[in-house]
Design a protein around this motif. Structure first.
Motif, PDB file in Angstrom:
ATOM      1  N   PRO A 198       3.558   4.206  10.566  1.00  0.00           N
ATOM      2  CA  PRO A 198       4.657   4.877   9.863  1.00  0.00           C
ATOM      3  C   PRO A 198       4.276   5.337   8.464  1.00  0.00           C
ATOM      4  N   LEU A 199       3.416   4.598   7.775  1.00  0.00           N
ATOM      5  CA  LEU A 199       2.981   5.014   6.435  1.00  0.00           C
ATOM      6  C   LEU A 199       2.167   6.305   6.520  1.00  0.00           C
ATOM      7  N   MET A 200       1.230   6.348   7.430  1.00  0.00           N
ATOM      8  CA  MET A 200       0.364   7.509   7.560  1.00  0.00           C
ATOM      9  C   MET A 200       1.124   8.734   8.071  1.00  0.00           C
ATOM     10  N   GLN A 201       2.223   8.485   8.787  1.00  0.00           N
ATOM     11  CA  GLN A 201       3.048   9.574   9.298  1.00  0.00           C
ATOM     12  C   GLN A 201       4.126  10.021   8.313  1.00  0.00           C
ATOM     13  N   GLY A 202       4.244   9.282   7.183  1.00  0.00           N
ATOM     14  CA  GLY A 202       5.222   9.645   6.183  1.00  0.00           C
ATOM     15  C   GLY A 202       6.615   9.115   6.428  1.00  0.00           C
ATOM     16  N   ALA A 203       6.765   8.200   7.402  1.00  0.00           N
ATOM     17  CA  ALA A 203       8.086   7.631   7.690  1.00  0.00           C
ATOM     18  C   ALA A 203       8.513   6.642   6.615  1.00  0.00           C
ATOM     19  N   VAL A 204       7.545   6.064   5.876  1.00  0.00           N
ATOM     20  CA  VAL A 204       7.828   5.201   4.735  1.00  0.00           C
ATOM     21  C   VAL A 204       6.930   5.633   3.584  1.00  0.00           C
ATOM     22  N   ASP A 205       7.326   5.257   2.361  1.00  0.00           N
ATOM     23  CA  ASP A 205       6.529   5.599   1.178  1.00  0.00           C
ATOM     24  C   ASP A 205       5.437   4.585   0.900  1.00  0.00           C
ATOM     25  N   ALA A 206       5.671   3.358   1.327  1.00  0.00           N
ATOM     26  CA  ALA A 206       4.718   2.271   1.111  1.00  0.00           C
ATOM     27  C   ALA A 206       4.908   1.256   2.225  1.00  0.00           C
ATOM     28  N   THR A 207       3.927   0.397   2.403  1.00  0.00           N
ATOM     29  CA  THR A 207       4.072  -0.657   3.409  1.00  0.00           C
ATOM     30  C   THR A 207       3.515  -1.958   2.867  1.00  0.00           C
ATOM     31  N   VAL A 214       0.852  -1.190   0.000  1.00  0.00           N
ATOM     32  CA  VAL A 214       0.000   0.000   0.000  1.00  0.00           C
ATOM     33  C   VAL A 214       0.890   1.243   0.000  1.00  0.00           C
ATOM     34  N   ALA A 215       0.616   2.162  -0.919  1.00  0.00           N
ATOM     35  CA  ALA A 215       1.417   3.385  -1.049  1.00  0.00           C
ATOM     36  C   ALA A 215       0.573   4.613  -0.737  1.00  0.00           C
ATOM     37  N   ARG A 216       1.218   5.618  -0.165  1.00  0.00           N
ATOM     38  CA  ARG A 216       0.539   6.872   0.135  1.00  0.00           C
ATOM     39  C   ARG A 216       0.206   7.642  -1.141  1.00  0.00           C
ATOM     40  N   ALA A 217      -0.867   8.347  -1.095  1.00  0.00           N
ATOM     41  CA  ALA A 217      -1.199   9.241  -2.203  1.00  0.00           C
ATOM     42  C   ALA A 217      -0.100  10.284  -2.332  1.00  0.00           C
TER      43      ALA A 217
END
Length: 329
Positions: free
Chosen positions: A170-179, A113-116
């Motif tokens: 971490p994904l929602m906080q921007g610490a990673v680009d995808a999980t 799953v990747a952030r927009a």
């Protein structure tokens, strides 16, 4: 004489005691997870007694990934591992003598799953990105590697970060680009405000089972009657959760560490119920393997360089202890 008769009666009554009066057989299951709602059919044992009915005292040992569950088994701390095919392939490649005895979830539920706004739309776009996984001993890690290899990428082309079971934080906080995660993890993340995201399904590349029961070969040979009872109990628990998801969702409120929201429990349980069935299980009964899929997975792992040996899954998969579809043990 009356005292002698009393002793004789007591002795005969002890001999005639039903088998159910005997102490139950203890079976320790090494899990890939903490006691979370998607395994409510196991957590509900104090309420439903599926294993007790088969003369088994169930002990669930929480874990942190399928690889960790299998290591717990190999170390002799558990009798059965609740693990994934990737972990099994890697252990077999190292020479471990193991047997797969039940197909828990025939459907591959892993995803990335990747952030927009991350620029990630396909698996190829993961190059150079920071990707979270539960742990390096988890199915999320192994399935991520499969996905990467399918598009010509390797571990060196990305930055993999173990983030723990709650890796959407971490994904929602921007610490990673995808999980790398699962369908249930994604559902919970969306309920907590994940927002717009790109979901890349691993099953579109390789539809391996998500989880299977694995035992040591020696344990399989020495404990077939016990394992047959265990699998019948597990089948009954899985069939109950499929037939009664609302009841399972209510029980998860007190039995699962993440089960406070009954509506979320129900959504998670329905996803897991869907993963428990396939064309093969519809035809042959819960727990049955699709041997072709497992062999394809093993061959893919070898062609991708994840394992060195060719594995013959016909020699590893044993279906003789799985309950019959008609409901008989």
């Amino acid at each position: 004489m009356s005292a002698l008769r009393t002793l004789l009666i007591l002795a005969l009554s002890w001999l005639a005691a039903p088998a159910s009066a005997q102490a139950p057989d203890k079976v320790a299951v090494a899990g890939w997870s903490q006691p979370i709602s998607e395994i409510t059919n196991l957590l509900a044992e104090p309420d439903k007694g599926f294993f007790k009915a088969k003369g088994i005292a169930l002990d669930y040992l929480p874990g942190n990934g399928g690889g960790a569950a299998l290591q717990t088994l190999i170390a002799g701390q558990a009798d059965i591992a609740f693990t994934d095919p990737a972990a099994l392939y890697l252990a077999l490649d190292k020479g471990e003598k193991l047997v797969a005895i039940y197909n828990i979830y025939p459907q591959n539920v892993f995803n990335v799953v990747a952030r927009a706004g991350s620029g990630i739309r396909t698996a190829a776009d993961l190059k150079g990105k920071r990707i979270g996984v539960y742990s390096l001993a988890s199915g999320t890690y192994q399935n991520l590697l499969v996905l990467l290899h399918q598009v010509g990428l390797g571990e060196k082309d990305v930055e993999i970060q173990p983030t723990g079971l709650l890796n959407f934080g971490p994904l929602m906080q921007g610490a990673v680009d995808a999980t790398a995660a699962t369908d249930t993890g994604l559902l919970v993340a969306r309920a907590k405000g994940l927002g717009e995201a790109t979901v890349i399904e691993v099953r579109d590349q390789l539809n391996l089972p998500s989880d299977i029961f694995v035992v040591k070969e020696a344990y399989y040979e020495q404990n077939k009657p016990l394992l047959k009872r265990f699998l019948a109990a597990y089948r009954d628990s899985a069939a109950w959760m499929i037939a009664s998801p609302e009841e399972a969702a209510r029980l998860a409120v007190t039995r699962a560490i993440n089960g406070r929201d009954e509506a979320v429990n129900l959504a998670i349980i329905r996803l897991r119920n869907a993963a428990s069935v396939s064309a093969t299980t519809e035809r042959e009964g819960l727990g049955r393997f699709d041997l072709e899929a497992l062999q394809k997975g093993a061959d893919s792992f070898r062609s991708l360089g994840l394992i060195a040996r060719r594995l013959d899954m016909k020699a590893v998969v044993k279906s003789d202890l799985i309950p019959q579809k008609d409901g008989a043990p």
